[in-house]
Write an enzyme that holds these catalytic residues in place. Structure first.
Site, PDB file in Angstrom:
ATOM      1  N   ASP A 297       0.766  -1.385   0.109  1.00  0.00           N
ATOM      2  CA  ASP A 297       0.064  -0.089  -0.123  1.00  0.00           C
ATOM      3  C   ASP A 297       0.758   1.240   0.034  1.00  0.00           C
ATOM      4  O   ASP A 297       2.281   1.120   0.402  1.00  0.00           O
ATOM      5  CB  ASP A 297      -0.960   0.015   1.203  1.00  0.00           C
TER       6      ASP A 297
ATOM      7  N   ASN B  21      22.917 -44.776   1.585  1.00  0.00           N
ATOM      8  CA  ASN B  21      23.225 -46.027   2.570  1.00  0.00           C
ATOM      9  C   ASN B  21      22.239 -46.839   2.911  1.00  0.00           C
ATOM     10  O   ASN B  21      22.400 -48.134   3.068  1.00  0.00           O
ATOM     11  CB  ASN B  21      23.765 -45.242   3.698  1.00  0.00           C
TER      12      ASN B  21
ATOM     13  N   ASN C  35      22.552 -43.658  12.730  1.00  0.00           N
ATOM     14  CA  ASN C  35      21.631 -42.028  12.560  1.00  0.00           C
ATOM     15  C   ASN C  35      21.696 -41.189  13.648  1.00  0.00           C
ATOM     16  O   ASN C  35      21.467 -39.867  13.290  1.00  0.00           O
ATOM     17  CB  ASN C  35      20.243 -42.899  12.502  1.00  0.00           C
TER      18      ASN C  35
END
Length: 854
Positions: free
Chosen positions: A332, A665, A690
């Site tokens: 605006d 993997n 992991n």
């Protein structure tokens, strides 16, 4: 029960006779019995702001995200195989993520609730032929409402009578100046709120004068009610949320396929089903991105903290990512690009030159005026000060809206002057002379030609976007003690005072920087086109196309969709039209940002991908915004864009690693499980692998991003992720199978040596590949953050040393021959070199694809 709605959308375009017929009403108002009947048909004059949703359904709805489902399954599997630490960790990540999302969902209703404060509590109406005070919620279409100075308009309607009625409707249109209203039929069918000079709208305020109007729309059907309704619509998923959802679905399919494939393959070879099942489940957990929510949260939170140091409040963390993806920024004009405060721009003589004399005349008039001072008077008095020591006010003729001027009689012990200021055309009409200094020391008589020249000057200044006042004077006898309207004749026209709403100091620099980083600017305003074009000239914004609000109404959708792409200026648009523009831009595949500060901006803020407001904005706009600027420096928007791109880059590093190296993997282990007489890695070893891998990536949010990456917008593309996975995943698997061959046929490894060697090689390749993936440049030219480098290298060293420690034995590891460790190191180095080559081929392909599309 559905509420009745009138078919008079642009009621101000109808003649009064036709409108009264449609409303089945008269200027004498309604009977109370009629009003009660209509209240049942049309409902109360309120808008519902809460679409209430109990806490439990709200929380449960968040669990439908595929990524959340995947992580919860991973947590259950971890608990089933007695890896309780992983289960608690994954579940905690899910709870934190869902809690943040649920908390943000209440903001929309909070913003809409504040709109109630924009409407008065009572109104005076004609009921049963008497003037009565009633709660505004009882107003119905057909009611006759009285308006006076200071009132808030309680409903939308058409004026029946107006005297000196000036209305502030910036709430809806963004106009800086008050608007004069009248009760006449419109000469042309202008369907915009800005052009509705015979109508008033809910929530706007009466500055001066009196009026009488007939109510046409109430409650949610009023213009303000439509804004409130738009704020309570369910928020659309952001580009980032859509991307993570697609990513979650992809992983769910991959993990399901791997688990089923590994389990069925091992059963086919008559392997123990329970041990095989645990291995398959552990394989699935190994592929689940349990640290992704944490990496995302930390990355976004760090960005929010950095932005807070620059006095920017981030209300929705994912908005930082959307900043980086944004390629269109809509603004605006008033309050965002401009200061929203009228200033005196020029004080000109009739030669078009700056004149101290003209300013003194204007200053004296504004200083001595005792009536209602306008923002224009304030601008004159704040511009500069003059010495008033010898000047004394004698009398004044107050401003009124019929004359459109104010006159002050003042004396400085030498002469007595009537000083007049007002609408320039009206001032010129009552003038007989004009100043032609320095051509002649005395005023010259106005001729037809000189009048036309002055009118042309007025027209030229207006076309430049200025609000113009005419300044004139007349000398009267020293004994003239009272000013009357008849004195306003025979004036000498001296010059002009011009006004404008100036752009913010930081605007031009900020817009240039945004353009340079690939963001297209579009100005969407309720103000007129002349003022907007003048602002663009001041800010050096090239105008590539201009559309008016009425164009949006008459243009067919296909043509509009085509034009909207290239047009960058939209003027005299309503809040609903602003929102329509935002939605059309989004439908073209753009990530759209919107910046605004008024109630009229709230629907657009709600619908934009990134919504930005300022601290001086109305509460509704700030509540609807994702980002609030505490200072008026628009350069922080550019900082937000860079922060968003940095965030996106770091998040993608984690995802690219996880879907390439880790995926490779997992595929390798699944394949090995078929051909090996034993499991290539025990379930606990997979989970440890992991966990260590994920721990090494905790520092990714701290990492830097290449400067070249920050130069253009980026968005989530599943095709990009999948292509990268299919490029680097096979490279990872290739080296995994090389490792298998060396372990089995060169070193004649036993089961435990094989599992230990494979664990070390898998961990090292997964972690160290971050140095390849984190940059599109050569790893030698782009340095990682020191903490990322230390954690990555440290955890690789931990993985190598672990088999030689007592702790390693508890995981089933055995010490490796140093010769094997050396070979594994060479394999890891070779993998990194080949991964770097694969990465360069991939990005060269991607870059070529981008060039072809552009």
């Amino acid at each position: 029960m559905p509420q009745k709605q009138l078919n008079i959308e642009h009621f101000w375009c109808l003649s009064l006779k036709d409108l009264l017929s449609e409303l089945e009403a008269t200027p004498e108002g309604l009977l109370n019995s009629q009003a009660l009947k209509r209240q049942k048909e049309f409902g109360n004059n309120i808008f519902e702001v809460y679409s209430k949703k109990s806490f439990i359904p709200l929380i449960l709805s968040k669990f439908l995200n595929p990524l959340i489902i995947l992580l919860l399954v991973a947590a259950l599997i971890s608990a089933f195989i007695q890896d309780f630490q992983s289960a608690v960790l994954i579940f905690s990540m899910v709870v934190i993520s869902i809690s943040l999302d649920a908390a943000q969902e209440f903001r929309a209703n909070k913003a809409a609730e504040k709109l109630k404060k924009s409407v008065s509590l009572y109104a005076y109406v004609l009921r049963d032929h008497q003037k009565k005070k009633i709660p505004i919620e009882n107003l119905v279409p057909g009611d006759i409402v009285f308006l006076t100075r200071g009132d808030l308009v309680p409903a939308d309607g058409r004026l029946l009578h107006a005297k000196d009625l000036f209305v502030n409707q910036s709430l809806l249109t963004g106009e800086s100046y008050p608007v004069e209203k009248n009760a006449n039929d419109l000469p042309s069918l202008d369907k915009t709120v800005t052009g509705a000079l015979n109508a008033v709208f809910m929530g706007t305020s009466i500055l001066t004068g009196q009026g009488l109007y007939i109510v046409c729309f109430t409650g949610k059907h009023a213009a303000l009610g439509e804004i409130a309704s738009s704020l309570t619509e369910p928020p659309q998923a952001t580009a980032f949320e859509q991307g993570t959802r697609q990513f979650g679905l992809l992983l769910m399919r991959l993990i399901f396929f791997l688990i089923v494939f590994v389990f069925l393959s091992n059963i086919f070879f008559y392997r123990p089903w329970f041990e095989t099942g645990l291995f398959a489940l552990a394989l699935g957990v190994g592929l689940a991105p349990e640290f992704l929510p944490m990496v995302v949260s930390i990355t976004l939170a760090r960005g929010a903290v950095r932005m807070s140091h620059k006095k920017v409040i981030v209300k929705r963390l994912s908005a930082i990512h959307d900043f980086g993806s944004m390629d269109v920024l809509c603004m605006d004009k008033t309050g965002t690009l401009t200061e929203a405060k009228i200033q005196l721009a020029q004080h000109l003589d009739l030669q078009g030159k700056e004149s101290t004399h003209v300013f003194e005349l204007a200053y004296l008039n504004s200083y001595f005026e005792t009536g209602l001072k306008s923002p224009l008077d304030d601008a004159i008095l704040e511009h500069d000060a003059i010495n008033l020591e010898n000047w004394e006010k004698i009398d004044e003729i107050p401003f009124d809206f019929e004359r459109r001027r104010v006159s002050v009689l003042a004396d400085n012990d030498k002469k007595r002057l009537l000083l007049v200021k007002g609408a320039p055309e009206d001032i010129l009409e009552i003038s007989t002379h004009f100043e032609d200094y320095p051509e002649t020391p005395h005023p010259k008589t106005l001729t037809k030609q000189s009048r036309n020249d002055i009118l042309n000057q007025i027209r030229h200044l207006s076309q430049q976007g200025y609000r113009v006042l005419g300044i004139a004077w007349r000398e009267v006898p020293r004994n003239h003690s009272q000013a009357v309207i008849h004195d306003e004749s025979g004036l000498t026209f001296a010059g002009f005072a011009t006004f404008f709403d100036p752009p913010k100091k930081s605007t031009a620099t900020a817009l240039r920087k945004l353009h340079e980083c690939g963001i297209n600017l579009k100005i969407i305003t309720g103000d007129n086109e002349l003022v907007t074009q003048h602002l663009c000239q001041q800010l050096n914004i090239p105008i590539t196309g201009l559309l008016m609000g009425h164009d949006l109404e008459t243009m067919d959708p296909i043509t509009l969709l085509t034009k909207i792409k290239n047009v960058n200026i939209f003027c005299r648009v309503t809040p609903s039209q602003k929102m329509r523009i935002i939605k059309l831009l989004k439908s073209q595949g753009n990530i759209v940002g919107y910046m605004g500060d008024g109630i009229n901006d709230a629907p657009s803020l709600k619908n934009a991908n990134v919504s930005i407001s300022v601290d001086s904005a109305v509460d509704v706009a700030k509540d609807a915004a994702d980002i609030v600027l505490l200072e008026q420096d628009l350069n922080v928007i550019y900082d937000g864009v860079i922060e968003g791109r940095t965030t996106y880059g770091n998040i993608m590093k984690y995802i690219m690693m996880m879907t390439s190296s880790n995926f490779g993997n997992m595929i390798s282990m699944a394949g090995a499980a078929i051909f090996l007489p034993f499991l290539p890695m025990l379930p606990t070893q997979i989970l440890l692998n992991n966990l260590l891998y994920d721990l090494s990536e905790i520092a990714i949010p701290l990492d830097t991003v290449d400067k070249s990456f920050l130069k253009e917008p980026h968005r989530w593309k599943m095709s990009h992720i999948k292509n990268f996975m299919f490029m680097l995943g096979p490279i990872s698997s290739l080296f995994d199978f090389l490792t298998f061959g060396i372990l089995l046929y060169v070193f004649q490894a036993s089961q435990k040596v094989f599992q230990t060697g494979w664990f070390v090689e898998s961990l090292a390749t997964q972690i160290l590949v971050i140095f390849v993936i984190r940059t599109r440049l050569s790893p030698l030219k782009s340095r990682p953050h020191p903490i990322l480098a230390l954690t990555s290298i440290g955890l690789v060293c931990f993985g190598i040393v672990l088999p030689f420690s007592p702790l390693g034995a508890s995981f089933g590891f055995v010490p490796l021959p140093l010769s094997l460790v050396s070979v594994l190191s060479l394999l890891c180095a070779a993998y990194l070199l080949l991964a770097e080559g694969g990465k360069r081929i991939f990005y060269r392909y991607i870059q070529n694809e981008i060039d072809q599309k552009s």
